[in-house]
Design a protein around this motif. Sequence first.
Motif, PDB file in Angstrom:
ATOM      1  N   GLY A 234      18.667  35.049  40.175  1.00  0.00           N
ATOM      2  CA  GLY A 234      20.231  35.616  40.487  1.00  0.00           C
ATOM      3  C   GLY A 234      20.679  36.623  39.718  1.00  0.00           C
ATOM      4  N   GLY A 235      20.096  36.851  38.560  1.00  0.00           N
ATOM      5  CA  GLY A 235      20.586  38.037  37.865  1.00  0.00           C
ATOM      6  C   GLY A 235      22.092  37.709  37.138  1.00  0.00           C
ATOM      7  N   ASN A 236      22.408  36.407  37.115  1.00  0.00           N
ATOM      8  CA  ASN A 236      23.554  36.085  36.691  1.00  0.00           C
ATOM      9  C   ASN A 236      23.676  36.334  34.849  1.00  0.00           C
ATOM     10  OD1 ASN A 236      25.073  35.004  39.168  1.00  0.00           O
ATOM     11  ND2 ASN A 236      23.766  33.442  38.670  1.00  0.00           N
ATOM     12  N   ILE A 237      25.065  36.795  34.551  1.00  0.00           N
ATOM     13  CA  ILE A 237      25.030  36.783  33.145  1.00  0.00           C
ATOM     14  C   ILE A 237      26.149  35.698  32.584  1.00  0.00           C
ATOM     15  CG2 ILE A 237      26.021  38.368  31.104  1.00  0.00           C
ATOM     16  CD1 ILE A 237      25.109  40.561  32.980  1.00  0.00           C
ATOM     17  N   VAL A 238      25.829  34.732  32.141  1.00  0.00           N
ATOM     18  CA  VAL A 238      26.746  33.636  31.801  1.00  0.00           C
ATOM     19  C   VAL A 238      27.219  33.260  30.485  1.00  0.00           C
ATOM     20  CG1 VAL A 238      26.745  30.907  31.968  1.00  0.00           C
ATOM     21  CG2 VAL A 238      25.416  32.267  33.499  1.00  0.00           C
ATOM     22  N   LEU A 239      28.318  33.402  30.105  1.00  0.00           N
ATOM     23  CA  LEU A 239      28.924  33.468  28.812  1.00  0.00           C
ATOM     24  C   LEU A 239      29.194  32.124  28.392  1.00  0.00           C
ATOM     25  CD1 LEU A 239      31.187  36.512  28.862  1.00  0.00           C
ATOM     26  CD2 LEU A 239      28.879  36.581  28.106  1.00  0.00           C
ATOM     27  N   ILE A 240      28.678  31.536  27.114  1.00  0.00           N
ATOM     28  CA  ILE A 240      28.860  30.396  26.709  1.00  0.00           C
ATOM     29  C   ILE A 240      29.563  30.082  25.349  1.00  0.00           C
ATOM     30  CG2 ILE A 240      27.056  29.346  28.070  1.00  0.00           C
ATOM     31  CD1 ILE A 240      25.559  29.062  25.130  1.00  0.00           C
ATOM     32  N   GLY A 241      29.975  29.312  24.938  1.00  0.00           N
ATOM     33  CA  GLY A 241      30.697  29.082  23.585  1.00  0.00           C
ATOM     34  C   GLY A 241      31.747  28.276  23.703  1.00  0.00           C
ATOM     35  N   MET A 242      32.463  28.190  22.567  1.00  0.00           N
ATOM     36  CA  MET A 242      33.659  27.293  22.206  1.00  0.00           C
ATOM     37  C   MET A 242      34.739  27.873  22.913  1.00  0.00           C
ATOM     38  SD  MET A 242      32.935  24.668  20.123  1.00  0.00           S
ATOM     39  CE  MET A 242      34.458  24.320  19.859  1.00  0.00           C
ATOM     40  N   MET A 243      35.789  26.918  23.108  1.00  0.00           N
ATOM     41  CA  MET A 243      37.112  27.409  23.500  1.00  0.00           C
ATOM     42  C   MET A 243      37.556  28.337  22.500  1.00  0.00           C
ATOM     43  SD  MET A 243      39.311  23.977  22.451  1.00  0.00           S
ATOM     44  CE  MET A 243      38.091  22.533  22.880  1.00  0.00           C
ATOM     45  N   GLY A 244      38.343  29.317  23.130  1.00  0.00           N
ATOM     46  CA  GLY A 244      38.884  30.505  21.909  1.00  0.00           C
ATOM     47  C   GLY A 244      37.717  31.636  21.674  1.00  0.00           C
ATOM     48  N   ALA A 245      36.434  31.312  22.320  1.00  0.00           N
ATOM     49  CA  ALA A 245      35.417  32.411  21.624  1.00  0.00           C
ATOM     50  C   ALA A 245      35.546  33.780  22.314  1.00  0.00           C
ATOM     51  CB  ALA A 245      34.198  31.874  21.924  1.00  0.00           C
ATOM     52  N   GLY A 246      36.492  33.692  23.656  1.00  0.00           N
ATOM     53  CA  GLY A 246      36.620  34.893  24.461  1.00  0.00           C
ATOM     54  C   GLY A 246      35.921  35.091  25.771  1.00  0.00           C
TER      55      GLY A 246
ATOM     56  N   GLU B 175      21.377  19.609  32.587  1.00  0.00           N
ATOM     57  CA  GLU B 175      21.403  20.274  34.065  1.00  0.00           C
ATOM     58  C   GLU B 175      22.309  21.672  34.120  1.00  0.00           C
ATOM     59  OE1 GLU B 175      22.823  17.384  32.915  1.00  0.00           O
ATOM     60  OE2 GLU B 175      24.433  16.832  34.600  1.00  0.00           O
ATOM     61  N   ASN B 176      22.915  21.797  33.306  1.00  0.00           N
ATOM     62  CA  ASN B 176      23.636  23.064  33.322  1.00  0.00           C
ATOM     63  C   ASN B 176      22.821  24.045  32.658  1.00  0.00           C
ATOM     64  OD1 ASN B 176      25.640  22.036  34.720  1.00  0.00           O
ATOM     65  ND2 ASN B 176      27.109  21.839  32.861  1.00  0.00           N
ATOM     66  N   ARG B 177      22.362  23.793  31.598  1.00  0.00           N
ATOM     67  CA  ARG B 177      21.526  24.847  31.021  1.00  0.00           C
ATOM     68  C   ARG B 177      20.483  25.299  31.991  1.00  0.00           C
ATOM     69  NH1 ARG B 177      22.526  21.048  26.760  1.00  0.00           N
ATOM     70  NH2 ARG B 177      20.150  20.440  26.763  1.00  0.00           N
ATOM     71  N   ALA B 178      19.681  24.146  32.624  1.00  0.00           N
ATOM     72  CA  ALA B 178      18.764  24.459  33.383  1.00  0.00           C
ATOM     73  C   ALA B 178      18.939  25.388  34.559  1.00  0.00           C
ATOM     74  CB  ALA B 178      17.819  23.139  33.864  1.00  0.00           C
ATOM     75  N   ALA B 179      20.071  25.058  35.179  1.00  0.00           N
ATOM     76  CA  ALA B 179      20.591  25.843  36.283  1.00  0.00           C
ATOM     77  C   ALA B 179      20.916  27.229  35.826  1.00  0.00           C
ATOM     78  CB  ALA B 179      21.819  25.405  36.984  1.00  0.00           C
ATOM     79  N   ILE B 180      21.581  27.569  34.765  1.00  0.00           N
ATOM     80  CA  ILE B 180      21.748  28.812  34.203  1.00  0.00           C
ATOM     81  C   ILE B 180      20.401  29.645  33.904  1.00  0.00           C
ATOM     82  CG2 ILE B 180      22.627  29.908  32.235  1.00  0.00           C
ATOM     83  CD1 ILE B 180      24.921  27.736  31.970  1.00  0.00           C
ATOM     84  N   ALA B 181      19.303  28.852  33.324  1.00  0.00           N
ATOM     85  CA  ALA B 181      18.185  29.451  32.959  1.00  0.00           C
ATOM     86  C   ALA B 181      17.392  29.928  34.245  1.00  0.00           C
ATOM     87  CB  ALA B 181      17.182  28.589  32.303  1.00  0.00           C
ATOM     88  N   ARG B 182      17.730  28.975  35.153  1.00  0.00           N
ATOM     89  CA  ARG B 182      16.971  29.492  36.634  1.00  0.00           C
ATOM     90  C   ARG B 182      17.787  30.744  37.212  1.00  0.00           C
ATOM     91  NH1 ARG B 182      17.203  24.121  37.493  1.00  0.00           N
ATOM     92  NH2 ARG B 182      19.265  24.344  39.005  1.00  0.00           N
ATOM     93  N   THR B 183      18.732  30.999  36.917  1.00  0.00           N
ATOM     94  CA  THR B 183      19.659  31.855  37.689  1.00  0.00           C
ATOM     95  C   THR B 183      20.107  33.243  37.134  1.00  0.00           C
ATOM     96  OG1 THR B 183      21.772  31.006  37.524  1.00  0.00           O
ATOM     97  CG2 THR B 183      20.114  30.330  39.338  1.00  0.00           C
ATOM     98  N   GLY B 184      19.778  33.214  35.806  1.00  0.00           N
ATOM     99  CA  GLY B 184      20.259  34.202  34.853  1.00  0.00           C
ATOM    100  C   GLY B 184      20.013  34.348  33.387  1.00  0.00           C
TER     101      GLY B 184
ATOM    102  N   LEU C 207      26.819  29.914  40.452  1.00  0.00           N
ATOM    103  CA  LEU C 207      25.489  30.631  40.082  1.00  0.00           C
ATOM    104  C   LEU C 207      24.646  30.946  41.281  1.00  0.00           C
ATOM    105  CD1 LEU C 207      24.322  28.311  36.998  1.00  0.00           C
ATOM    106  CD2 LEU C 207      25.437  30.500  36.970  1.00  0.00           C
ATOM    107  N   GLY C 208      24.727  30.019  42.390  1.00  0.00           N
ATOM    108  CA  GLY C 208      23.992  30.194  43.523  1.00  0.00           C
ATOM    109  C   GLY C 208      24.455  31.489  44.195  1.00  0.00           C
ATOM    110  N   GLN C 209      25.625  32.089  43.996  1.00  0.00           N
ATOM    111  CA  GLN C 209      26.058  33.349  44.613  1.00  0.00           C
ATOM    112  C   GLN C 209      25.138  34.417  44.053  1.00  0.00           C
ATOM    113  OE1 GLN C 209      30.130  33.327  43.883  1.00  0.00           O
ATOM    114  NE2 GLN C 209      30.727  31.511  45.366  1.00  0.00           N
ATOM    115  N   GLY C 210      24.849  34.527  42.617  1.00  0.00           N
ATOM    116  CA  GLY C 210      23.926  35.300  42.092  1.00  0.00           C
ATOM    117  C   GLY C 210      24.718  36.491  41.683  1.00  0.00           C
ATOM    118  N   GLY C 211      23.997  37.440  40.749  1.00  0.00           N
ATOM    119  CA  GLY C 211      24.384  38.660  40.365  1.00  0.00           C
ATOM    120  C   GLY C 211      25.912  38.750  39.831  1.00  0.00           C
ATOM    121  N   SER C 212      26.562  37.663  39.283  1.00  0.00           N
ATOM    122  CA  SER C 212      27.769  37.574  38.831  1.00  0.00           C
ATOM    123  C   SER C 212      27.779  37.545  37.368  1.00  0.00           C
ATOM    124  CB  SER C 212      28.623  36.285  39.142  1.00  0.00           C
ATOM    125  OG  SER C 212      28.788  36.283  40.681  1.00  0.00           O
TER     126      SER C 212
END
Length: 179
Positions: A3-15, A88-97, A70-75
């Motif tokens: 999907g080419g998603n760019i997924v931001l992760i991190g703590m609350m307050g990270a921006g 399961e979330n890490r795996a879904a993110i890895a599959r799509t972006g 994530l299924g929408q892709g390109g986001s």
Amino acid sequence: MAGGNIVLIGMMGAGKTAIGAELARRLGRPFTDTDAEIERAAAMTIPEIFARDGEAFFRARETEVLGRVLGQGGSVVSTGGGAWMRPENRAAIARTGVSVWLDCDLETLWQRVRARPTRPLLATPDPRGTLARLLAERAPTYALADLRIPVGRADGIEATAARVIAALHAHDPKLVETR
């Protein structure tokens, strides 16, 4: 990376939300904040969901919403601080972006979240201590992200977004092609 998603992760307050919106603007991609999507779908705030249904219920809804987004892709996607903790979330993110950890130190995070009463995990007698504990518990798992971007208190949205774009370009130039 389907999907080419760019997924931001991190703590609350990270921006994640602010940086994500700026990345989406610069790259001409759709932006989704999964916390906002959960609130919209539930017609409740996240603190209300936690109070009524508990954290486990919230995390299950978070996984459902994340999968749909994530299924929408390109986001560009901003996730809640705990989303990355579920395998399961890490795996879904890895599959799509690509996953991007906005890595903030405790003091920066505390300065950003302490005045906000909307953080259910910090509704404790010692919110700063709770934040420190969460950061210590989560950092090793956040470190599994594809990319790590250190973010300090003085780092602005525009400068941080530029650093994320540079890191994305080095990782996979196709990710930063504007649409």
